[in-house]
Design a protein around this motif. Structure first.
Motif: not given
Lengths: 324, 455, 544
Positions: C510-515, C519-520, C536-538, C543-544
């Motif tokens: 949700v945070m990394g790729n809001p649809q 949310t966006q 926050p997304e960073d 981490k990934e």
């Protein structure tokens, strides 16, 4: 607006019925028609027949709440309670023990009562608010603290003292105004000026304290800081912002009183011999004239309820947040 | 032989006193509330007013123990004969009751206030002020005053020492030094000064009352000082017993209306709107009128005039209580509504805590300041109201000692030239001191307990 | 060039207590100077001192404030009134209470103009309307006659800005102007302030506690702590090279790091909410007929896994808190089911509900109102234990149980005899957590537990919550408006708007790729810390 007022009037009806119930219980159940007959007939030898005759004559020979002999709905309606309530609701107050029409007397006596009560109310309102604003302007100063001590002292003295002291000083010793009496029209001013001034002075202690606390509560609000930050002078802040917001709590306490001004002041009128409703009530209480007391209780409640309705209406006028 | 006989109001007074002591004990167990009271008494005005209030309370209690003394009548051993009911105060002032003059006399006067027609030995009628019967002729006012003040000073010193020993035990003298320097944790110095002043004034009046009528006499020659002191009980009783009756009604109805809502709220709101819509004096008047009729119809309820007036006082207090709960109930309802929305109440609900426990533990303790403030404020209002009600004719029994009755009787003599002022004056002064003390004390309570003043 | 405003050696005190000690700073023309610090650090007092609007009890013990080379402290009050609003204007934190509730908003702006400028009556209204246009109030002519209660929070703050700008001041003091606003509105107001600065070239003294906003707005920054300025720097160097340890700590706490072990994938659900609806009736008219409903929660479905945290995110009025209350059976559920361990809790009688009250507990937002001020900490914790029959029955054992709980939430054992007012906000929040923990719940509903706390305290409380989850495997429903903390505490997230969930799923997704556009929009509006580069997304992306 109209629907709102209508609604409030409808709400008032059960309250008035409740008031009637209380007075009815006090005057008819505790003090039954039989007792009244005995007290009224007065003679030593009161036969049951005489009592019945008196009750029939006055219309008090019905059942109190439930008429078992009647049919249908009349079981409830053809009773003393409904009969007495209906009389009051149509403002038919009947006759006093001295056989005078109570309704007519009330009309006659309203004028003198208002002549004292209305000016007292107005002058007190203006003086108390102005004094309170003055104290708020100088809040925390020596003036403020010393005036607050004076206010506590003023309100700790019995109201009777102010009346007696006033009469002794201004009438007996200095002969400025007559000690008592009344006269309609402008000539009567000499009679009413002392009771008005005493009334204002006696209430000044508690009044100023009350208004002061209302204004002080407002002065700590955020919007007052905003007003100051705009560069308004302290006087403008007080008169434009604080006074206007303080009006709302003041309205709650003040508007409800206005209609009851008609009832007059018991003590003041009786001390100064004003032929108003206050002295009328006192005389009725002293001579145990239940009919008059009952009429005044009902009248007082009606006026109070009108006051409540007026309070609500005044709120909608002064507070934009209240919508009908 | 002495027989203790308590009137109805006596019993209520003592119940109240024990309730107060119990309440004080409960308070003393909560460090938080204890601290609040400590803060209240940190003000010297509060200390002084509390001392004055206690002084009045002392006279009330003195006047609330009624005794019947055995009459020693020789020859009749079969049955004990008892005198009329007397309170401890009556016994202390028995000389004043006995020494009734004929009519008015001014404070410290040696002669009557009004001229009487006297026929002397020669048969001539003259008008002159007759000398008072019970006033000592060797008027050595000054030396008596000095002695009285000295006695008063010693007495108050004694009282203060007892208090210090009670508080500090052996450290009493060290504590005394601290108090005198004004270094004690509470302004005891003010309290002791007030006490000394009160005790000295009172002993002075009392000792001189044996030789003079220090505050004059009234129309039938009764001693005004005695009247004023007897009136204390009436005033204080109306002030505190009314709240005792009104309080449970107001708290129960106000809190349930605020907490339960729905139809309970509707019914209670209806009740108090209806009651408060009737003008207060009229409702009281109606109640009192009905009471008078009822009492006239039931003469068996009381034996003596004292019991009769006591019963009437009790009824008056009940009527006042029934008519005066509405204001407090309205306040408590609004505050309960506010508190029940606060999150600590929600938390209690989330723990499944029952409604009654929520009321007892979360709501009542947070309402205490409102209750307390209104009780003290009502007290002074009621003391003043008593005078007005007596004037209207719906107050206490006309035979009862009360400031209202004193004022009412003296008022009729206003037209007299020059005025008979001392009765009025004494009644107003006694009332003023009590009401002022109560008002100042309530101000302090409000300042400390009202959370809005927390800043 | 001499500075517009210079505060020199300013010290304030109340009685014997020192509130500010020798504060020094300067503000230059058309500069945004940020004063940042936690509550009680003295930043608001400084601004009030500049306006000479300090409460009576507070006195200036030393120092001077010079504005355009004139000493403000030397001016008589009548002269100072000409400075206020005319040369220095101010906007406040609480738009709700900062406007006079019984005065039309247009009038409140006009009043400021009337005091300072000599403008004809007819022109004043035009000027107010053009000011409203400048602060982007829609339908400015109509708004002139509105009262504050008819405006939303953001609109009120725009009116406040219009009042401040009315007389074209040289310096604008903005005291936490967006703290009380929702994220999206906050972004709009901040943009507006920046635009005004560009256009009018005025200077702004910007007071805030939020590091991200500082990064977004300020040219220069000063950090305050306990009445002193501990560090002053230009914005870029401030974020890249913070010198003072306190500043470093503030920045570190602003980015809350998740201490989580590798995520175990889906666990079995503990609580399932199905198609939940909570409607509040609107009553009107003569007989209080129900004319409609406020749909606070309108068909929400969600589930929380054992030992997991679900974050429920939304702006004020989105119905997120009502869901929490519905799960706790504190509001009446209109429709739908709340299933906890195969039992539907909706419409359950109080008695039957009691065992579940033990299993589901709550921590509130406001640490000040959540604890009864008349009870000791020990009794506050004991109340739930006794009511639900948890823990020992004997007094001494109870005491040691309570002490143990207090130690667990990092308080001290002897705190149990104290009263709530003796504690700070963060400590009180710990007490609230201890109260919930004492009955050994399986699910704790955290209703904005950190939104009333300072940044550093907030991170401590969040760490505590995580520690407790690791130790006892308790689940959290974490209700918040603050997107920045979501990635660090939650496994899953649900975004709410107007009573409905618009998007839910794993936090990373949700945070990394809001649809959903909402949310966006939320993510877009959230202020981000500059340079440190950690939004926050960073956190997740790195981490990934």
């Amino acid at each position: 607006m109209f629907a709102y007022i209508l609604k409030r009037i409808l709400y008032a009806i059960p309250i008035l019925i409740g008031v009637n119930l209380i007075t009815f219980m006090l005057f008819f159940m505790v003090n039954t028609p039989d007792d009244m007959a005995r007290a009224q007939l007065g003679a030593k030898q009161v036969t049951p027949q005489m009592i019945e005759a008196w009750k029939a004559d006055k219309g008090y020979d019905k059942a109190l709440f439930l008429n078992k002999e009647a049919k249908g709905l009349e079981k409830v309606t053809d009773t003393l309670f409904v009969q007495e309530s209906m009389k009051l609701f149509s403002f038919d107050f009947g006759y006093s023990d001295a056989n005078r029409n109570i309704g007519a007397e009330i009309k006659e006596r309203m004028g003198p009562s208002l002549a004292i009560a209305l000016p007292t109310f107005m002058i007190a309102l203006i003086t108390n608010i102005s004094l309170a604003l003055l104290l708020v302007l100088f809040r925390g100063s020596a003036l403020d603290t010393s005036m607050m001590i004076v206010a506590v002292m003023i309100m700790s003295v019995s109201g009777l003292f102010y009346i007696i002291a006033g009469q002794v000083l201004f009438s007996k010793m200095w002969h400025w105004v007559p000690i008592s009496g009344y006269e309609p029209g402008w000539g009567g001013i000499k009679f009413i000026i002392l009771p008005i001034l005493i009334g204002v002075f006696a209430g000044i202690g508690s009044g100023v304290r009350w208004y002061r606390s209302i204004f002080l509560e407002q002065i700590n609000q955020d919007y007052v800081r905003t007003a100051r930050a705009k560069g308004l002078s302290e006087l403008k802040v007080l008169f434009v912002h604080v006074l206007r917001n303080g009006m709302l709590p003041i309205l709650t306490g003040v508007v409800v009183v206005i209609p009851t001004l008609f009832m007059g002041s018991l003590i003041m009128e009786s001390f100064f011999g004003i032929p108003g409703l206050g002295s009328y009530t006192i005389d009725a209480i002293n001579s145990q004239d239940f009919a008059i007391v009952k009429a005044m209780v009902f009248l007082g409640s009606v006026l109070y309820i009108i006051g409540l309705i007026l309070t609500d209406i005044s709120y909608t006028l002064f507070d934009p947040r209240v919508k009908l | 032989m002495i027989m203790l006989t308590l009137l109805w109001t006596d019993i209520m007074v003592w119940i109240l006193i024990f309730a107060l002591i119990a309440w004080g004990w409960v308070i003393s167990r909560s460090p938080q509330v204890k601290k609040q009271w400590h803060t209240i008494f940190k003000s010297s005005i509060a200390m002084a007013s509390a001392t004055v209030l206690l002084f009045y309370l002392f006279f009330t209690l003195l006047d609330s123990v009624h005794l019947r003394l055995a009459k020693t009548s020789p020859g009749q051993n079969t049955e004990q004969q008892y005198s009329e009911m007397l309170s401890l105060l009556d016994i202390i002032f028995s000389h004043n009751i006995k020494n009734t003059e004929r009519t008015y006399s001014a404070p410290f006067a040696t002669h009557e206030y009004v001229k009487s027609i006297v026929i002397d030995e020669n048969g001539l009628t003259t008008q002159k002020h007759l000398p008072l019967k019970y006033v000592s002729k060797d008027d050595d006012l000054l030396s008596k005053s000095i002695v009285a003040l000295a006695v008063g000073f010693v007495l108050s010193l004694f009282l203060i020492l007892i208090h210090l020993f009670w508080r500090k035990g052996r450290g009493a003298f060290v504590a005394m030094k601290k108090v005198l320097k004004g270094e004690a944790d509470l302004p005891w110095r003010t309290a002791y000064l007030t006490l000394t002043f009160l005790v000295m004034t009172f002993t002075w009046l009392y000792i001189l009352s044996y030789s003079y009528h220090v505050l004059g006499t009234d129309k039938v020659g009764g001693d005004v000082l005695y009247h004023s002191l007897k009136s204390i009980r009436t005033g204080v009783l109306i002030g505190i017993l009314t709240t005792l009756i009104m309080l449970p009604v107001a708290v129960i109805l106000g809190v349930s209306a605020g907490l339960f809502g729905g139809w309970v709220d509707d019914v209670i709101q209806y009740l108090y709107t209806t009651l408060s819509s009737i003008p207060g004096v009229l409702l009281i008047a109606a109640g009192v009128l009905v009471m008078q009729v009822t009492m006239d119809n039931n003469p068996t309820w009381f034996e003596t005039t004292l019991e009769r007036s006591d019963l009437r006082l009790l009824f008056l207090i009940v009527i006042l209580g029934v008519t005066s709960w509405t204001g407090l109930a309205r306040l408590l309802r609004a505050e309960t509504l506010k508190i029940s929305q606060i999150e600590f109440v929600t938390a209690a609900k989330a723990f499944g805590v029952g409604k009654w426990t929520i009321i007892r533990r979360h709501i009542i303790p947070n309402l205490m300041h409102i209750i307390l403030i209104s009780v003290v404020l009502d007290f002074s209002g009621l003391v003043l109201a008593e005078a007005v009600l007596s004037y209207v004719g719906v107050g206490v029994d006309p035979t009862m000692h009360s400031w209202g009755n004193m004022i009412n009787q003296a008022r009729l003599e206003m037209a007299r030239e020059p005025m008979v002022w001392w009765s009025l004056f004494s009644a107003f002064i006694f009332m003023f001191i009590l009401v002022l003390a109560a008002n100042l004390f309530s101000d302090r309570i409000q300042k400390v307990l009202d959370p809005r003043n927390d800043t | 060039m001499s500075p517009l405003l210079s505060v020199k050696d300013l010290s304030l005190r109340v009685g014997e207590e020192s509130l500010l000690s020798s504060v020094n700073f300067e503000i230059h023309e058309s500069e945004i100077f940020a004063l940042v610090g936690e509550s009680g650090s003295g930043k608001s007092l400084t601004s009030l001192a500049i306006m000479r609007l300090l409460p009576d009890a507070i006195s200036v013990s030393s120092g001077d404030i010079r504005f355009k080379n004139r000493s403000l402290f030397a001016l008589p009050e009548s002269q100072m009134q000409k400075v206020r609003g005319r040369s220095i204007a101010m906007i406040f934190q609480e738009p709700m209470s900062a406007l006079n509730p019984v005065m039309r908003v247009g009038e409140q702006v006009a009043e400021a103009i009337r005091v300072h400028l000599d403008i004809k009556k007819e022109e004043i209204k035009d000027k107010v309307i053009s000011l409203f246009e400048e602060v982007a109030l829609k339908e400015p002519e109509e708004r002139y006659n509105w009262y504050p209660h008819q405006l939303s929070g953001g609109q009120k703050q725009r009116v406040m800005i219009a009042i401040a700008l009315a007389c074209e001041p040289d310096l604008l003091i903005a005291d936490e102007p967006t703290t009380a606003l929702d994220v999206t509105i906050q972004a709009q107001v901040l943009t507006l302030l920046k635009k005004i600065r560009e256009k009018r070239k005025l200077s702004i003294l910007f007071i805030t506690h939020d590091m991200a906003i500082v990064g977004q707005m300020a040219d220069r920054v000063a950090v305050m702590r306990n009445g002193e300025i501990v560090e002053q720097a230009a914005c870029e160097t401030f974020f890249t090279h913070p010198k003072h340890p306190y500043t470093q700590m503030l920045l570190r706490d602003a980015i809350f790091q998740k201490e989580k072990e590798e995520m175990s994938k889906a666990s079995e659900p503990l609580l399932v909410v199905k198609n939940l609806k909570v409607y509040f009736p609107i009553k009107k008219g003569l007989f209080q007929r129900t004319v409609g409903y406020v749909k606070a929660v309108d068909g929400v479905t969600l589930s929380i896994g054992k030992g997991k945290t679900l974050a429920l995110v939304g702006e004020s009025g989105s119905g997120k808190s009502t869901i929490g209350q519905a799960i706790l059976s504190l509001v009446d559920i209109t429709e739908g089911r709340v299933i906890f361990e195969d039992q539907n809790l909706a419409h359950l009688a109080q008695r039957a509900l009691k065992p579940y009250r033990q299993k589901i507990q709550v921590v509130f937002q406001d640490p000040f109102s959540a604890l009864n001020p008349r009870m000791t900490i020990g009794n506050i914790i004991l109340e739930g234990m006794v009511s639900l029959g948890i823990g020992p029955k004997e007094k001494t054992l109870q005491d040691s149980y309570i002490k143990e709980i207090l130690l667990k939430v990092e308080l001290e054992a002897e705190h149990m005899h104290r009263y709530p007012h003796e504690f700070s906000g963060g400590q009180r929040q710990r007490i609230g957590i201890a109260r919930a923990l004492a009955v050994k719940p399986e699910l704790i509903i955290c209703d904005e537990p950190t939104s009333a706390l300072d940044v550093s305290v907030r991170s401590q409380v969040l760490h505590l919550l995580q520690k407790l989850q690791r130790e006892s495997g308790v689940s959290y429903l974490f209700i918040t408006h603050d997107l920045s903390i979501v990635p660090m505490i939650a496994d899953e997230v649900a975004v709410m708007k107007e009573g409905k969930i618009v998007e839910q799923g794993l936090v990373e997704d949700v945070m990394g790729n809001p649809q959903h556009s909402y949310t966006q929009q939320l993510l877009e509006a959230a202020p981000k810390l500059p340079n440190l580069g950690l939004t926050p997304e960073d956190v997740y992306n790195t981490k990934e």
